[in-house]
Design a protein around this motif. Sequence first.
Motif, PDB file in Angstrom:
ATOM      1  N   THR A   4       0.828  -1.215   0.000  1.00  0.00           N
ATOM      2  CA  THR A   4       0.000   0.000   0.000  1.00  0.00           C
ATOM      3  C   THR A   4       0.862   1.264   0.000  1.00  0.00           C
ATOM      4  O   THR A   4       0.377   2.345   0.308  1.00  0.00           O
ATOM      5  N   SER A   5       2.157   1.099  -0.312  1.00  0.00           N
ATOM      6  CA  SER A   5       3.041   2.263  -0.281  1.00  0.00           C
ATOM      7  C   SER A   5       2.697   3.243  -1.407  1.00  0.00           C
ATOM      8  O   SER A   5       2.024   2.887  -2.383  1.00  0.00           O
ATOM      9  N   PHE A   6       3.196   4.444  -1.254  1.00  0.00           N
ATOM     10  CA  PHE A   6       2.974   5.473  -2.260  1.00  0.00           C
ATOM     11  C   PHE A   6       4.209   5.601  -3.144  1.00  0.00           C
ATOM     12  O   PHE A   6       5.331   5.466  -2.664  1.00  0.00           O
ATOM     13  N   TYR A  40       1.756  11.576  -6.616  1.00  0.00           N
ATOM     14  CA  TYR A  40       1.939  10.318  -5.888  1.00  0.00           C
ATOM     15  C   TYR A  40       0.641   9.517  -5.919  1.00  0.00           C
ATOM     16  O   TYR A  40      -0.449  10.097  -5.865  1.00  0.00           O
ATOM     17  N   LEU A  41       0.791   8.194  -6.024  1.00  0.00           N
ATOM     18  CA  LEU A  41      -0.369   7.298  -5.970  1.00  0.00           C
ATOM     19  C   LEU A  41       0.036   6.038  -5.220  1.00  0.00           C
ATOM     20  O   LEU A  41       1.232   5.756  -5.081  1.00  0.00           O
ATOM     21  N   ARG A  42      -0.952   5.264  -4.761  1.00  0.00           N
ATOM     22  CA  ARG A  42      -0.618   3.939  -4.242  1.00  0.00           C
ATOM     23  C   ARG A  42       0.050   3.175  -5.379  1.00  0.00           C
ATOM     24  O   ARG A  42      -0.337   3.325  -6.547  1.00  0.00           O
ATOM     25  N   LYS A  43       1.003   2.364  -5.017  1.00  0.00           N
ATOM     26  CA  LYS A  43       1.828   1.709  -6.027  1.00  0.00           C
ATOM     27  C   LYS A  43       1.007   0.969  -7.090  1.00  0.00           C
ATOM     28  O   LYS A  43       1.251   1.117  -8.294  1.00  0.00           O
ATOM     29  N   CYS A  68      -3.695  13.782  -8.173  1.00  0.00           N
ATOM     30  CA  CYS A  68      -3.421  12.380  -7.825  1.00  0.00           C
ATOM     31  C   CYS A  68      -3.772  12.179  -6.359  1.00  0.00           C
ATOM     32  O   CYS A  68      -4.839  12.579  -5.920  1.00  0.00           O
ATOM     33  N   TYR A  69      -2.874  11.562  -5.614  1.00  0.00           N
ATOM     34  CA  TYR A  69      -3.080  11.414  -4.164  1.00  0.00           C
ATOM     35  C   TYR A  69      -3.043  12.788  -3.516  1.00  0.00           C
ATOM     36  O   TYR A  69      -2.245  13.646  -3.891  1.00  0.00           O
ATOM     37  N   GLY A 100      -5.352   7.693  -2.125  1.00  0.00           N
ATOM     38  CA  GLY A 100      -4.338   7.401  -3.146  1.00  0.00           C
ATOM     39  C   GLY A 100      -4.870   6.543  -4.265  1.00  0.00           C
ATOM     40  O   GLY A 100      -4.108   5.929  -5.017  1.00  0.00           O
ATOM     41  N   SER A 176      -5.088   8.725   4.024  1.00  0.00           N
ATOM     42  CA  SER A 176      -3.696   8.835   4.446  1.00  0.00           C
ATOM     43  C   SER A 176      -3.307  10.310   4.573  1.00  0.00           C
ATOM     44  O   SER A 176      -3.923  11.187   3.959  1.00  0.00           O
ATOM     45  N   TRP A 180       4.979  13.883   0.877  1.00  0.00           N
ATOM     46  CA  TRP A 180       6.251  13.699   0.188  1.00  0.00           C
ATOM     47  C   TRP A 180       7.107  14.938   0.367  1.00  0.00           C
ATOM     48  O   TRP A 180       6.608  16.020   0.681  1.00  0.00           O
TER      49      TRP A 180
END
Length: 183
Positions: A4-6, A40-43, A68-69, A100, A176, A180
């Motif tokens: 669930t990382s960004f 940024y988005l969830r992977k 995005c996120y 995200g 979340s 960043w």
Amino acid sequence: MKDTSFVNILTLSSDFILDLKYATEDNFLKQKVYDCPDCYLRKNTAIALMKANQELIKKGFRIKLFDCYRPLDVQKKMWKILPGTNYVANPKKGSKHNRGAAVDLTLVDSLGNELNMGTKFDFFGPEAHHSYSKHSPEVLQNRKLLKETLAKYNFKSIYNEWWHYEYRPEIQSNVSNFKWKCD
Ligand SMILES: [Zn+2]
């Protein structure tokens, strides 16, 4: 376990065009709410979007990203600027962008010109709805290309914003407040 990382989408692919409106004053809030213009988005959302973009590139198009996120703190900031409307999600509930899992985007042609989608990004009215049928055949075709391509990669649309898509497997992710670093 699910990752669930960004990720910064440009670290996955340099094929996206970024035009992050909320990192400028060129948006409906008339205020800059991001410190810097990164996407940024969830992977897994980012990977799926990259695959959709690859397919579009083969057809002579490319994805341009408007948002995005969005960290929860930014959602709170936006809510403070414009509370109690349908245009900004209440941070108590959070939006799919805070998870995200959502992107705001359009398509550009091989010269980088935006395709005609009938309205601008963040136009709040019936003309921005998917069901609005009075647009020209060109506009309807452009929206169809975007919608059908993204659907193949598991992105769903919402009825009232032609630019907004949500990656189904991440819709239930937690909101979340990951932030960043800006250079
Ligand atoms: Zn959106």
